[in-house]
Design a protein around this motif. Structure first.
Motif, PDB file in Angstrom:
ATOM      1  N   ALA A 108       0.862  -1.182   0.000  1.00 37.89           N
ATOM      2  CA  ALA A 108       0.000   0.000   0.000  1.00 37.89           C
ATOM      3  C   ALA A 108       0.896   1.229   0.000  1.00 37.89           C
ATOM      4  N   THR A 127      -5.536  -0.161  -0.507  1.00 40.10           N
ATOM      5  CA  THR A 127      -6.402  -0.801   0.484  1.00 40.10           C
ATOM      6  C   THR A 127      -7.342   0.255   1.061  1.00 40.10           C
ATOM      7  N   GLU A 128      -8.259  -0.194   1.925  1.00 35.85           N
ATOM      8  CA  GLU A 128      -9.239   0.761   2.463  1.00 35.85           C
ATOM      9  C   GLU A 128      -8.585   1.899   3.224  1.00 35.85           C
ATOM     10  N   THR A 162      -5.434   2.951   2.837  1.00 36.49           N
ATOM     11  CA  THR A 162      -4.290   3.548   2.147  1.00 36.49           C
ATOM     12  C   THR A 162      -4.465   5.058   2.106  1.00 36.49           C
ATOM     13  N   LYS A 222      -6.748  -1.762  -6.957  1.00 37.02           N
ATOM     14  CA  LYS A 222      -7.397  -1.963  -5.654  1.00 37.02           C
ATOM     15  C   LYS A 222      -7.166  -3.382  -5.160  1.00 37.02           C
ATOM     16  N   LEU A 223      -6.989  -3.506  -3.852  1.00 40.12           N
ATOM     17  CA  LEU A 223      -6.729  -4.825  -3.276  1.00 40.12           C
ATOM     18  C   LEU A 223      -7.843  -5.807  -3.635  1.00 40.12           C
ATOM     19  N   GLY A 234       0.669  -3.938   4.272  1.00 41.82           N
ATOM     20  CA  GLY A 234      -0.435  -2.985   4.412  1.00 41.82           C
ATOM     21  C   GLY A 234       0.036  -1.562   4.654  1.00 41.82           C
ATOM     22  N   PHE A 289      -4.694  -3.211   7.902  1.00 47.11           N
ATOM     23  CA  PHE A 289      -5.814  -3.630   7.064  1.00 47.11           C
ATOM     24  C   PHE A 289      -7.119  -3.439   7.843  1.00 47.11           C
ATOM     25  N   GLU A 306     -11.057  -6.485   5.205  1.00 47.45           N
ATOM     26  CA  GLU A 306      -9.926  -6.952   4.383  1.00 47.45           C
ATOM     27  C   GLU A 306      -9.236  -8.135   5.045  1.00 47.45           C
ATOM     28  N   ARG A 307      -9.032  -8.016   6.363  1.00 47.19           N
ATOM     29  CA  ARG A 307      -8.362  -9.095   7.081  1.00 47.19           C
ATOM     30  C   ARG A 307      -9.196 -10.372   7.021  1.00 47.19           C
TER      31      ARG A 307
END
Lengths: 254, 254
Positions: free
Chosen positions: A85, A112-113, A115, A149-150, A204, A209, A213-214
């Motif tokens: 990220a 990631t969310e 980031t 995007k992840l 991350g 994360f 996500e985790r």
């Protein structure tokens, strides 16, 4: 080891080939390294191995090389991706430079969310991979990808590739998982036996994360959650440490 | 894990102790972290574990804490020294920051024959160890030593301590040794079984060690020459990679 300057050249290399130099490369050779006509350099292009070459002409109008002999056959790096990220600019640049030195085949920024920065100066990062590859005696450049995007990365995950999930969130993860699924194993232990399997390391953002996500990462079968010791590492340190452990355990440092 | 700010405080810590803050710490808490009276911070001093504390007063004249409860018992890091030849300032600072994150107990600049810069800004480097320890959840600071000559360091080498000699000079070393003594082993393999033995990592300058230094190092019994893969690493990358492999193989990342 020769101390002749090394250049990545995006052109076919063979005996007697004439290679015009890009302006930045000519500047580096002539003005920074103080080389001139008749001096020897080494060149590589990621395909044809490393060659010695001679500076055939150098003037204000430009410079060119004549390729001489092959000095090393082509050799790649192990099949390892680094996905990270993006963090603030200087740290992202450090990650890209060190991933090149440490022999990553692919360097892929993932958003990631949490980031904080998804702006990547792609050309600047490409220049960093070139310079690091030249200095580190690599015979190729890593493939630098544009940000993705992840979630999309995981949607298209290749079945045969191990995803090494560096979960630096410590106690927060413990609490979120209620201890039931536990934390990851120490990375070296988790990789025992993963020998020659294609792999990717995922690092991350500073904020870690998100729980969602985790959750998704831990539910995937090709994902191995790992820990990097009892201290909390900054993102760039985690990236460098994880690349090192992989090379040392599964890669070409064995 | 708590996100309360963490501070290293050089004072005894116990319940209800009143701690006046140094000016830089007060500035960090109040102006950078935007904390004020009644807010909670965590403090450690390298001896008494980690404690929660409350900002008791904060004004232009200064700030102070009142210590509350112990949050973690004291815990040290493994007995690992990092010895490195100082490089240019930004790289030396990176090495000191990362060695702190990666849990080195001692950080010692050593001056070798080819060391280009032996000027160490000691107070600046101490501030870097403090900040890195605060961020990385360490409960102590590494001991930062003043520069010493490599020859003197070797003259006084403690018998029980392994000296891990990172010899990044590649073919040059091969040639110098005529292949007879060979290069070092990959570091992880070389450390198998070195488990709980005190150790030190030695990283040379960009120009490598001199033949005389290499000769002396390789003749010593407690010295283990190691390699860090087939690419040539910059000094700071070698330092970070070697610390990582040691922690992963012999230290507290197992």
């Amino acid at each position: 080891m020769s101390t002749d300057p090394r250049l990545f050249i995006d052109a076919p290399l063979s005996a007697s080939a004439a290679i015009p130099l890009a302006r930045e490369d000519a500047h580096y050779l002539i003005n920074v390294m103080r080389r001139g006509e008749g001096d020897v350099v080494r060149v590589f292009n990621g395909r044809d191995g490393e060659w010695s070459a001679v500076i055939a002409h150098a003037s204000r109008k430009g410079a060119g090389l004549t390729v001489a002999d092959q000095t090393r056959p082509q050799q790649g790096v192990p099949d390892l991706w680094l996905m990270f990220a993006p963090v603030r600019r200087s740290k992202t640049e450090l990650i890209v430079e060190k991933a090149t030195e440490l022999g990553a085949a692919v360097i892929a920024p993932v958003v990631t969310e949490r980031t904080q920065s998804d702006r990547i100066k792609f050309e600047r990062l490409q220049a960093i991979t070139k310079e690091a590859a030249e200095q580190t005696e690599r015979l190729d450049l890593p493939e630098l990808r544009t940000s993705e995007k992840l979630a999309a990365v995981l949607d298209n995950w290749p079945d045969d590739r191990l995803l090494i999930f560096c979960d630096e969130s410590g106690d927060e993860a413990d609490a979120a998982w209620g201890g039931a699924r536990g934390r990851g194993q120490p990375m070296a232990a988790a990789l025992a036996g993963a020998g020659d399997r294609p792999a990717a390391i995922l690092i991350g953002p500073e904020g870690g994360f998100s729980p969602a996500e985790r959750d998704r990462l831990r539910s995937l079968q090709h994902v191995v959650p790992v820990t990097l010791g009892p201290r909390i590492l900054r993102a760039e340190t985690a990236a460098i440490a994880a690349l090192t452990i992989w090379q040392s355990t599964c890669g070409d440092w064995r």
